[in-house]
Motif scaffolding. Structure first.
Motif, mmCIF file in Angstrom:
data_model
loop_
_atom_site.group_PDB
_atom_site.id
_atom_site.type_symbol
_atom_site.label_atom_id
_atom_site.label_comp_id
_atom_site.label_asym_id
_atom_site.label_seq_id
_atom_site.Cartn_x
_atom_site.Cartn_y
_atom_site.Cartn_z
ATOM 1 N N ILE A 1 -23.794 -33.762 -5.754
ATOM 2 C CA ILE A 1 -25.067 -34.026 -6.427
ATOM 3 C C ILE A 1 -26.042 -34.742 -5.496
ATOM 4 N N SER A 2 -25.551 -35.723 -4.745
ATOM 5 C CA SER A 2 -26.440 -36.520 -3.905
ATOM 6 C C SER A 2 -26.871 -35.789 -2.642
ATOM 7 N N ALA A 3 -26.004 -34.946 -2.086
ATOM 8 C CA ALA A 3 -26.303 -34.309 -0.796
ATOM 9 C C ALA A 3 -26.875 -32.906 -0.919
ATOM 10 N N SER A 4 -26.601 -32.211 -2.012
ATOM 11 C CA SER A 4 -26.995 -30.801 -2.098
ATOM 12 C C SER A 4 -28.498 -30.559 -2.003
ATOM 13 N N PRO A 5 -29.382 -31.437 -2.523
ATOM 14 C CA PRO A 5 -30.816 -31.151 -2.332
ATOM 15 C C PRO A 5 -31.207 -31.051 -0.865
ATOM 16 N N SER B 1 -19.275 -27.013 9.873
ATOM 17 C CA SER B 1 -19.025 -27.559 11.216
ATOM 18 C C SER B 1 -19.135 -26.496 12.307
ATOM 19 N N GLY B 2 -19.398 -25.235 11.924
ATOM 20 C CA GLY B 2 -19.626 -24.190 12.909
ATOM 21 C C GLY B 2 -18.394 -23.458 13.372
ATOM 22 N N VAL B 3 -17.256 -23.663 12.711
ATOM 23 C CA VAL B 3 -16.030 -22.972 13.120
ATOM 24 C C VAL B 3 -16.197 -21.460 13.011
ATOM 25 N N PRO C 1 -23.657 -42.041 -1.134
ATOM 26 C CA PRO C 1 -24.415 -42.238 0.106
ATOM 27 C C PRO C 1 -23.687 -41.755 1.349
ATOM 28 N N LEU C 2 -22.360 -41.664 1.291
ATOM 29 C CA LEU C 2 -21.606 -41.223 2.465
ATOM 30 C C LEU C 2 -21.910 -39.774 2.817
ATOM 31 N N GLY C 3 -22.300 -38.980 1.821
ATOM 32 C CA GLY C 3 -22.615 -37.572 2.072
ATOM 33 C C GLY C 3 -23.825 -37.382 2.969
ATOM 34 N N THR D 1 -27.439 -32.209 8.722
ATOM 35 C CA THR D 1 -26.086 -31.683 8.829
ATOM 36 C C THR D 1 -25.373 -31.851 7.484
ATOM 37 N N ALA D 2 -24.611 -30.831 7.116
ATOM 38 C CA ALA D 2 -23.863 -30.868 5.860
ATOM 39 C C ALA D 2 -22.417 -31.289 6.074
ATOM 40 N N VAL D 3 -22.050 -31.605 7.307
ATOM 41 C CA VAL D 3 -20.658 -31.959 7.601
ATOM 42 C C VAL D 3 -20.213 -33.197 6.826
#
Length: 438
Positions: free
Chosen positions: A259-263, A328-330, A389-391, A398-400
């Motif tokens: 929820i916090s990181a997806s926007p 992460s680009g794998v 907040p860690l997201g 970066t979405a990592v």
């Protein structure tokens, strides 16, 4: 202490309730109004996400209107979330002592007053303070709704009811931002709180008129804060209850990280429009609700609750691992569609994890449903508040970190489930209450 003491008239096997005496229920009249009770409890559980998500589109406007930095305005969300977490620890034991109606009605009245003041707040600091009070009071609906379900239902019926509640409360995150956006088309950010005030008043009236007391006097606890703390200590000492509590909290944290990181992930990294983000957010919420209904209508009674929970946790683990590999680009450069698909699977699996952890935990605690519900809710909100907040710890490009947080939560949730709940030890006895373990 691995077994919670059952109330009079119940039989247990390794903490799983298999029978419930009719005299222990005392809520036949309430259960006969099943649809109405479902709608009332659904409204109570939907109010917190409405309070959080309706306000999201207004954040930029609040920053300008109150001449406050964005970080300060963000604290209005944190304050509400913290209030919802801590308020449950207070309201839960109160409801075990005084019954469900009185604390619920008091909480709803305070919620209405706090929300009305939020609409008038002249400064960001005042808004933060009353958002905290709004969250503290709104917690009454969350914790008492779960306790009422425990009062009314047991075993398979309780798991099914939680899945039905998810159908109602799951719609709230879908429509809340849309409602907030439409409100901002005709008024300013204060209008959002005016609408929430009206919703709170209507829900308070419905609770007062239609929700009867579900905890009879003979099943209430005497004593004050000391007794409440002693009860909670006993619940936490129950290894299996603690296992389900931590499992559900960690799964909820993976949801909060989304929820916090997806926007930022969807719009900043993959270049989607706000409309596309809203569509994806809605689809993911629909997936969660749909799987919750599959759990309640098809799986419960045919598959053990632990089995369904294990499937949900395993799916969350696999999907979060896939998201980490993609972000992460794998697999090289991946577009929005694969990432969105991974998020959809992860969110949908929550429909198996959340109702079953609640049902299994509350089945062990008929003697202290309010306190148990408070611990379940507080753990979920606090762990979620830490994960959110860690997201975004590495910035908006970066979405990592989001995927790392989700994978870590999934691994820890599965570890708690296997290490503390040890479902294989109770598979045979749970089958007697919930259907054959597939």
């Amino acid at each position: 202490m691995e077994r919670s003491m059952p109330e009079s008239g119940q039989k247990t096997t390794q903490g799983h309730i298999t029978e419930r005496a009719p005299e222990a229920i005392g809520t036949t009249a309430v259960r006969r109004t099943g649809l109405l009770v479902t709608l009332v409890l659904g409204g109570l559980t939907a109010l917190p996400p409405l309070s959080m998500d309706m306000y999201l589109p207004a954040l930029p406007e609040v920053t300008g209107a109150l001449n406050a930095p964005a970080a300060t305005v963000q604290l209005t969300l944190t304050a509400c979330l913290a209030g919802m977490a801590l308020g449950q620890l207070v309201v839960g034991p109160m409801s075990d002592k005084w019954g469900r109606r009185r604390p619920l009605l008091i909480g709803m009245i305070v919620y209405v007053l706090a929300t009305a003041v939020c609409a008038l707040a002249p400064t960001a600091e005042m808004l933060i303070g009353f958002r905290l009070l709004q969250g503290l009071a709104g917690a009454a609906g969350i914790v008492i709704a779960r306790a009422v379900v425990r009062d009314l239902y047991d075993g398979v019926e309780m798991a099914r009811f939680f899945s039905t509640l998810m159908l109602i409360s799951g719609v709230a995150p879908i429509i809340a931002p849309l409602i907030g956006g439409q409100i901002l088309r005709i008024t300013d950010w204060r209008g959002v709180f005016h609408v929430l005030t009206v919703i709170g008043i209507l829900l308070t009236l419905v609770v007062w008129r239609f929700l009867a007391e579900t905890l009879p006097p003979e099943r209430r606890h005497e004593g004050g804060v000391g007794q409440a703390l002693c009860t909670m200590k006993g619940l936490l000492a129950d290894r299996v209850f603690a296992g389900y509590m931590l499992t559900g909290g960690l799964a909820f944290a993976a949801l909060f990280a989304y929820i916090s990181a997806s926007p930022f992930v969807v719009q900043e990294i993959y270049g989607a429009s706000p409309q596309t983000f809203s569509l994806l957010f809605g689809l993911n919420s629909i997936g969660l609700v749909a799987v919750g209904q599959i759990n309640g209508k098809l799986l419960v009674g045919r598959v053990s609750l632990d089995k369904a929970l294990g499937w949900g946790l395993g799916t969350i683990l696999v999907s979060s691992l896939a998201l980490l590999l993609m972000t992460s680009g794998v697999f090289g450069e991946v577009g929005l569609v694969p990432v969105a698909a991974g998020l959809f699977v992860l969110m949908s699996a929550m429909g198996l994890a959340m109702p079953n952890t609640n049902a299994q935990a509350l089945m062990r605690t008929p003697h202290a449903a309010g306190s148990a519900s408070a611990l379940l809710g507080t753990t979920s909100f606090l762990v979620g508040a830490v994960a959110s907040p860690l997201g975004g710890i590495a910035g908006e490009h970066t979405a990592v970190p989001m995927a790392v947080v989700q994978l870590t939560c999934a691994v820890l949730a599965l570890t708690c489930f296997l290490g503390l709940c040890r479902p294989w030890q109770t598979a045979r006895t749970s089958a007697g209450a919930t259907g054959p373990a597939a």
